[in-house]
Design an enzyme around this catalytic site. Structure first.
Site, PDB file in Angstrom:
ATOM      1  N   PHE A   1     -47.018  13.732  16.801  1.00 57.53           N
ATOM      2  CA  PHE A   1     -46.201  13.846  15.589  1.00 57.53           C
ATOM      3  C   PHE A   1     -44.716  13.697  15.900  1.00 57.53           C
ATOM      4  O   PHE A   1     -43.900  14.528  15.498  1.00 57.53           O
ATOM      5  CB  PHE A   1     -46.497  15.159  14.836  1.00 57.53           C
ATOM      6  N   HIS A   2     -44.397  12.682  16.657  1.00 60.81           N
ATOM      7  CA  HIS A   2     -43.000  12.365  16.920  1.00 60.81           C
ATOM      8  C   HIS A   2     -42.902  10.913  17.384  1.00 60.81           C
ATOM      9  O   HIS A   2     -43.918  10.277  17.680  1.00 60.81           O
ATOM     10  CB  HIS A   2     -42.388  13.315  17.964  1.00 60.81           C
ATOM     11  N   ALA A   3     -41.672  10.415  17.409  1.00 59.00           N
ATOM     12  CA  ALA A   3     -41.380   9.107  18.011  1.00 59.00           C
ATOM     13  C   ALA A   3     -40.292   9.341  19.057  1.00 59.00           C
ATOM     14  O   ALA A   3     -39.724  10.437  19.142  1.00 59.00           O
ATOM     15  CB  ALA A   3     -40.900   8.128  16.940  1.00 59.00           C
TER      16      ALA A   3
END
Ligand code: TYD
Length: 130
Positions: free
Chosen positions: A46-48
């Site tokens: 749940f991140h970039a």
């Protein structure tokens, strides 16, 4: 995301895969970490990342990776130690449906840097629009 297949050196003793930075891993490897002892019901990611590139390999078990590059969202089941997924910069990643025996090896192009994370999906979508 890109699927990378690694050469298996297999004989009657078993199999060996070799990973080399700037060779079958398309960047210099600055960090290695692994994820294990997972809870099947607990997704991760749940991140970039702004700058970081990564290759993710399921050494055992399996996981579903979902990668969103801002244009399209793709999901792949990673279930073999001779396959890796290359995640480029600025791609939103989610890891779902871990099997209990899953061991994920992650090769990264940079050391751990909290400031390189984009943790908010709306912020990610705004960055890829630019
Ligand atoms: P986290 O980013 O939540 O993992 P995931 O990407 O799988 O969702 O990381 C879990 C914890 O580990 C968090 O406290 C940060 C820490 N961590 C490090 O100290 N070094 C690292 O290289 C990474 C990836 C995480």
């Amino acid at each position: 995301m890109k699927l990378v297949e690694f050469k298996e050196n297999s004989d009657e003793r078993g199999s060996l895969v070799s990973l080399e930075g700037n060779n079958n891993i398309p960047f210099e490897i600055k960090r290695v970490y692994y994820i294990y002892g997972v809870n099947e019901k607990s997704p991760r990611g749940f991140h970039a990342h702004k700058e970081l590139k990564q290759v993710i390999i399921a050494l055992s078990g399996s996981v579903t990776l979902t990668i969103d590059d801002g244009q399209k969202k793709e999901s792949v089941v990673l279930d073999s130690p001779n396959k890796g997924i290359l995640i480029d910069t600025i791609c939103w990643r989610e890891m779902h449906d871990f099997t209990q025996d899953c061991v994920l090896l992650v090769l990264a192009s940079g050391i751990y840097d909290r400031d390189d994370y984009i943790n908010d999906y709306v912020e990610f979508k705004n960055i890829v629009k630019i």
